[in-house]
Structures are given as structure tokens and as C-alpha cells.
Design a protein around this motif. Structure first.
Motif, PDB file in Angstrom:
ATOM      1  N   UNK A  84     -10.456  12.904   7.729  1.00 19.59           N
ATOM      2  CA  UNK A  84     -10.784  11.750   6.885  1.00 19.59           C
ATOM      3  C   UNK A  84      -9.490  11.194   6.290  1.00 19.59           C
ATOM      4  N   UNK A  85      -9.196   9.930   6.493  1.00 20.80           N
ATOM      5  CA  UNK A  85      -7.938   9.378   5.999  1.00 20.80           C
ATOM      6  C   UNK A  85      -7.773   9.558   4.487  1.00 20.80           C
ATOM      7  N   UNK A  86      -6.551   9.839   4.078  1.00 24.51           N
ATOM      8  CA  UNK A  86      -6.167   9.940   2.666  1.00 24.51           C
ATOM      9  C   UNK A  86      -6.957  11.006   1.904  1.00 24.51           C
ATOM     10  N   UNK A  87      -7.286  12.110   2.594  1.00 23.80           N
ATOM     11  CA  UNK A  87      -8.058  13.177   1.938  1.00 23.80           C
ATOM     12  C   UNK A  87      -7.234  14.455   1.780  1.00 23.80           C
ATOM     13  N   UNK A  88      -5.913  14.353   1.812  1.00 19.61           N
ATOM     14  CA  UNK A  88      -5.063  15.516   1.605  1.00 19.61           C
ATOM     15  C   UNK A  88      -5.245  16.074   0.193  1.00 19.61           C
ATOM     16  N   UNK A 142       7.108  17.474   5.438  1.00 19.47           N
ATOM     17  CA  UNK A 142       7.475  16.522   6.479  1.00 19.47           C
ATOM     18  C   UNK A 142       6.523  16.555   7.668  1.00 19.47           C
ATOM     19  N   UNK A 143       5.713  17.606   7.778  1.00 16.51           N
ATOM     20  CA  UNK A 143       4.765  17.720   8.877  1.00 16.51           C
ATOM     21  C   UNK A 143       3.451  17.006   8.584  1.00 16.51           C
ATOM     22  N   UNK A 144       3.142  16.827   7.305  1.00 19.15           N
ATOM     23  CA  UNK A 144       1.840  16.279   6.896  1.00 19.15           C
ATOM     24  C   UNK A 144       1.526  14.939   7.558  1.00 19.15           C
ATOM     25  N   UNK A 145       2.422  13.933   7.517  1.00 18.85           N
ATOM     26  CA  UNK A 145       2.058  12.633   8.115  1.00 18.85           C
ATOM     27  C   UNK A 145       1.950  12.660   9.636  1.00 18.85           C
ATOM     28  N   UNK A 146       2.432  13.706  10.275  1.00 20.05           N
ATOM     29  CA  UNK A 146       2.380  13.793  11.729  1.00 20.05           C
ATOM     30  C   UNK A 146       1.050  14.314  12.243  1.00 20.05           C
ATOM     31  N   UNK A 147       0.295  14.992  11.386  1.00 15.40           N
ATOM     32  CA  UNK A 147      -0.969  15.599  11.814  1.00 15.40           C
ATOM     33  C   UNK A 147      -2.034  14.516  11.978  1.00 15.40           C
ATOM     34  N   UNK A 188       3.240  26.726  15.564  1.00 15.20           N
ATOM     35  CA  UNK A 188       2.793  26.865  16.953  1.00 15.20           C
ATOM     36  C   UNK A 188       1.751  25.829  17.366  1.00 15.20           C
ATOM     37  N   UNK A 189       1.156  25.128  16.415  1.00 13.62           N
ATOM     38  CA  UNK A 189       0.219  24.064  16.747  1.00 13.62           C
ATOM     39  C   UNK A 189       0.964  22.749  16.921  1.00 13.62           C
ATOM     40  N   UNK A 190       0.351  21.824  17.640  1.00 10.18           N
ATOM     41  CA  UNK A 190       0.959  20.528  17.935  1.00 10.18           C
ATOM     42  C   UNK A 190       0.243  19.441  17.132  1.00 10.18           C
ATOM     43  N   UNK A 191       0.940  18.765  16.217  1.00 10.22           N
ATOM     44  CA  UNK A 191       0.268  17.759  15.381  1.00 10.22           C
ATOM     45  C   UNK A 191      -0.262  16.568  16.163  1.00 10.22           C
ATOM     46  N   UNK A 192       0.247  16.352  17.376  1.00 11.05           N
ATOM     47  CA  UNK A 192      -0.204  15.220  18.173  1.00 11.05           C
ATOM     48  C   UNK A 192      -1.475  15.531  18.962  1.00 11.05           C
ATOM     49  N   UNK A 193      -1.650  16.800  19.329  1.00  6.65           N
ATOM     50  CA  UNK A 193      -2.783  17.154  20.191  1.00  6.65           C
ATOM     51  C   UNK A 193      -3.795  18.068  19.515  1.00  6.65           C
ATOM     52  N   UNK A 194      -3.380  18.844  18.521  1.00  3.03           N
ATOM     53  CA  UNK A 194      -4.312  19.687  17.767  1.00  3.03           C
ATOM     54  C   UNK A 194      -4.864  18.845  16.621  1.00  3.03           C
ATOM     55  N   UNK A 195      -5.860  18.039  16.965  1.00  2.00           N
ATOM     56  CA  UNK A 195      -6.348  16.970  16.094  1.00  2.00           C
ATOM     57  C   UNK A 195      -7.528  17.451  15.255  1.00  2.00           C
ATOM     58  N   UNK A 196      -7.469  17.195  13.961  1.00  2.00           N
ATOM     59  CA  UNK A 196      -8.570  17.537  13.057  1.00  2.00           C
ATOM     60  C   UNK A 196      -9.784  16.672  13.401  1.00  2.00           C
ATOM     61  N   UNK A 197     -10.941  17.308  13.503  1.00  2.00           N
ATOM     62  CA  UNK A 197     -12.173  16.538  13.721  1.00  2.00           C
ATOM     63  C   UNK A 197     -12.278  15.444  12.666  1.00  2.00           C
ATOM     64  N   UNK A 198     -12.617  14.246  13.083  1.00  6.03           N
ATOM     65  CA  UNK A 198     -12.517  13.088  12.198  1.00  6.03           C
ATOM     66  C   UNK A 198     -13.423  13.178  10.976  1.00  6.03           C
ATOM     67  N   UNK A 199     -14.452  14.026  11.023  1.00  4.75           N
ATOM     68  CA  UNK A 199     -15.350  14.164   9.874  1.00  4.75           C
ATOM     69  C   UNK A 199     -14.837  15.179   8.852  1.00  4.75           C
ATOM     70  N   UNK A 200     -13.801  15.951   9.173  1.00  6.21           N
ATOM     71  CA  UNK A 200     -13.296  16.983   8.271  1.00  6.21           C
ATOM     72  C   UNK A 200     -12.223  16.431   7.352  1.00  6.21           C
ATOM     73  N   UNK A 201     -12.218  16.932   6.116  1.00  8.95           N
ATOM     74  CA  UNK A 201     -11.177  16.542   5.173  1.00  8.95           C
ATOM     75  C   UNK A 201      -9.828  17.092   5.613  1.00  8.95           C
ATOM     76  N   UNK A 202      -8.776  16.401   5.223  1.00 10.57           N
ATOM     77  CA  UNK A 202      -7.427  16.818   5.580  1.00 10.57           C
ATOM     78  C   UNK A 202      -6.874  17.834   4.571  1.00 10.57           C
ATOM     79  N   UNK A 203      -7.771  18.586   3.934  1.00 11.41           N
ATOM     80  CA  UNK A 203      -7.332  19.698   3.089  1.00 11.41           C
ATOM     81  C   UNK A 203      -6.673  20.783   3.935  1.00 11.41           C
ATOM     82  N   UNK A 204      -7.221  20.961   5.141  1.00  6.36           N
ATOM     83  CA  UNK A 204      -6.719  21.995   6.040  1.00  6.36           C
ATOM     84  C   UNK A 204      -6.509  21.398   7.427  1.00  6.36           C
TER      85      UNK A 204
END
Length: 390
Positions: A163-167, A154-159, A196-212
Motif C-alpha cells: 500500500x503506497x505511503x504505508x511505511x 536507502x533501500x526503502x524507496x527501492x522496494x 539477499x532479497x531483490x527489491x525489484x522482483x521480491x514485490x510486496x503484495x499490493x494489499x499489504x502494508x509496507x510495514x514489512x
């Protein structure tokens, strides 16, 4: 005066003779081993390093670049070794997982941590399939390891970000988890990054895959017993209160860019290798080493090259403050170790001469081929290695 040196039985620095084959490896063609040494200003000691493309070889060299000790361990690096106060090695090794749980996992996964005697005998070992990058021996004799786990669905779509759709498998994201392990292998403390991380503000760099989500690359203990961690994918260094498990200090992407190896200096400041990949508001990628005042978050010292792009490692790397005030820097992707004074003068430089090919089928094309990468290197005084035959 800086003295440039070249080993006579190693790669020559003069141009290749006409009609002779040209080495197609750019880093090796430019020269390896000891490149510069200023005896009056360099910190006399021994440098420990672990080539990432090795099969478990660890090398100790003296200040003139001579090999003085070598280990050959049964595990490939996952990803490095350092000395414990008792003179033994603490080694992060790699176990194989087939197939890897997501692309690139085999590149940085660990799987085993071990304490190794100078003879090469393993005197303690702990295996965990989720371990990666780092583990450190704590003051209480336990070991803290960096690992990963799937976050709740349930947390996945909030992060945000990435890269979109790269889970993983289109649905899963991993984040870091810390385990404190006793010498008997019992886990006595656990910390989950996703709590402890915030999915709204702890944002994955846009060039990184959403594997992690977080992609931790460092865990360590501070003098006060709290834990410091580095999260590459969100360009954040955090300090965790050991008693409450809350994050009590942060330095984020407004300052850092895919950083590595934050750790505490004797003065309480934090030394960080700031890789500079996808740095905010700066078009030119370059690396720097920064010393940050923990109380004010002010950068009180930094090193970068001039021009800045001459020093850049997009991944891995680290820096160590030496007792004479100099700083040993590992430009990891190029297997380069160099020592600078507080004024930024280079007084020692060595290029890892051990090249090999990465053999994992999941390595991205740009990371394939022969390389001499080193995750971290460390300098030790002779008194810290009492078993070494001088």
C-alpha cells in the motif's frame, strides 16, 4: 464409514430451542470438539494445539478428542508449541511491547522461546525482543529464531509493492533476520533478508502494508542442514545454504499465495500450506496443501476442498504428513484440524472449543471478537510421548 461424534457436555449440534438465546459466534454455533472419526483410516495418536487467544494454555487430546494433558505457561502464545524428541515442549511465547513498533506487530510478535518439561517446568529459556512467529531446535542443539529488523533507509524507496505511503512512521520498513543461538544464549550465525532479497522482483503484495518487506512466518532445518524459510508478504519459500548464506532454491508467487509452514518430508519433497490470499490469476480465494518436488518444483500432490471455497484460512495454518501417509491439516483461522488420506478423504475432524477475545488494541476490526484460532497443530504417536500416562 466415517463416524460423526459429539461430546454430550459440549456444544450441541441440534438447532437452538425456540426462545433460547442464539450463540452469535458463527464458528462455535456450528459445533466444536470431535466432529468426525473413521477408526479404520485415521492415524492413531495425540494432537497438540495452542489456542492463539489463550494466555499460555497448551492442550494434548487423544484421537477421540479427550483432553489427556494440559500446560499453563507464563507467556501467551507467540505463536505455538511442538514436541522435541526428548518429549519436552518447545514453545514460542509472547512478551508484551508497549507501544508496539508498528500496527499489528503485537499480533504475531514472540519475544521468548522455551523448552518445557511435561510438568510445566521451564528448563531452558531465551528472550529476544525481535523474535516473532517461529523458532526451532536444530540438530546440533542450538536454536534458530525468526526475528525482524529495520532495513537500511536507502533501500526503502527501492522496494516495490504494498500500500503506497504505508511505511512505519512514514519512513521505515522491517524485514526478517535469522539468529542461531546456543544453549548459553550466544548468537553464532546471523542471516539478513534484506541482503539477499531483490527489491525489484521480491514485490510486496499490493494489499499489504509496507510495514514489512518479507513477513517471515516459518523457519526450519532441512536434512542437509540448510534452512528453509517462508516469506508471506512476497509469497515466497526459500532455502538458504548454511555455509554460504545464499538463497539456493525458491518457489514464488506464480505458485504460492501467502503460504505457511513449508517443511521437508522424508522423501525430500516440500509440504506447504498455501493459504490462497490474493492468489494470482484466480478470483476465488481458497486454501490448499501442496507437496512440491524439490528438484523439479512440480506439485506432485495436493488437497483442496470441493467446492474449493469450503476450505480457506487467510492467515496462519499448516499441514503435517503422518506416518500412515495421511495428512493432518490446520485450518488455522477457524481452529479446525482435520486429517485426509492421500485420496483426499476426510477421516478425522476436530474444532478447537476454546474461544476468547483478542485483547490487543492494535488488532484490525475484522480480527476482533471471540475466536478459536490456532497457528499450527501436530499429531504424535504414543511412542513419541513416552511420559504420557495411558
Amino acid at each position: 464409514m466415517t463416524i460423526a461424534l459429539e461430546k454430550p457436555n459440549q456444544q450441541p449440534s441440534q438447532p437452538t430451542e425456540i426462545n433460547q438465546p442464539i450463540d452469535q459466534n458463527t464458528v462455535r454455533r456450528r459445533g466444536t470438539v470431535l466432529r468426525a472419526y473413521n477408526p479404520a483410516k485415521a492415524f492413531k495418536g495425540y494432537t497438540l494445539f495452542t489456542p492463539l487467544t489463550g494466555q499460555g494454555e497448551i492442550y494434548l487430546i487423544d484421537i477421540e478428542g479427550n483432553l489427556v494433558h494440559e500446560w499453563k505457561l507464563p507467556y501467551a502464545p507467540g505463536l505455538y508449541a511442538y514436541f522435541l524428541p526428548n518429549g519436552n515442549l518447545f514453545y514460542n511465547g509472547k512478551t508484551v511491547e508497549n507501544p508496539p513498533r508498528f500496527a499489528a506487530w503485537q499480533n504475531f510478535k514472540g519475544g521468548v522461546v522455551a523448552e518445557v518439561a511435561p510438568s510445566g517446568k521451564i528448563v531452558w529459556e531465551y528472550q529476544h525482543p525481535d523474535h516473532h512467529h517461529d523458532a526451532r531446535r536444530l540438530k546440533n542443539g542450538n536454536t534458530i529464531i525468526l526475528a525482524i529488523e529495520k532495513i537500511p533507509a536507502e533501500l526503502v524507496p527501492k522496494i516495490q509493492g504494498g500500500v503506497p505511503n504505508s511505511e512505519v512512521n512514514g519512513t521505515d520498513i522491517y524485514a526478517d533476520v535469522l539468529y542461531e543461538v546456543t544453549p548459553a544464549g550466544e548468537i553464532v550465525w546471523t542471516w539478513h533478508a534484506h541482503e539477499h532479497l531483490d527489491p525489484e522482483t521480491d514485490i510486496i503484495t499490493k494489499q499489504d502494508l509496507r510495514h514489512e518487506w518479507s513477513h517471515g512466518n516459518t523457519v526450519g532445518e532441512l536434512a542437509d542442514g540448510n534452512i528453509i524459510v517462508s516469506f508471506r508478504n512476497i509469497s515466497t519459500v526459500a532455502i538458504i545454504d548454511r555455509q554460504t548464506s545464499e538463497i539456493i532454491w525458491r518457489l514464488g508467487s506464480d505458485v504460492l499465495a501467502h503460504q505457511h509452514y513449508p517443511h521437508e518430508l522424508e522423501n525430500g519433497n516440500i509440504l506447504i500450506f498455501d493459504n490462497g490470499t490474493h492468489r494470482q490469476n484466480v478470483a476465488l480465494p481458497y486454501s490448499r496443501v501442496i507437496e512440491v518436488n524439490r528438484a523439479t518444483k512440480e506439485i506432485v500432490w495436493q488437497y483442496h476442498d470441493k467446492p474449493a471455497q469450503n476450505f480457506f484460512s487467510p492467515y496462519i495454518s499448516g499441514a503435517q504428513r503422518l506416518s500412515n501417509g495421511n495428512t493432518l491439516i490446520t485450518e488455522g483461522n477457524f481452529g479446525r484440524f482435520f486429517e485426509v488420506t492421500s485420496d483426499g478423504e476426510i477421516v478425522w475432524e476436530y474444532i478447537n472449543p476454546y474461544f476468547a477475545r483478542r485483547n490487543s488494541g492494535d488488532i484490525p476490526p475484522l480480527a476482533q471478537g471471540e475466536n478459536n484460532a490456532v497457528f499450527r497443530a501436530f499429531r504424535y504417536a504414543a511412542a513419541e510421548i513416552p511420559w504420557l500416562k495411558k
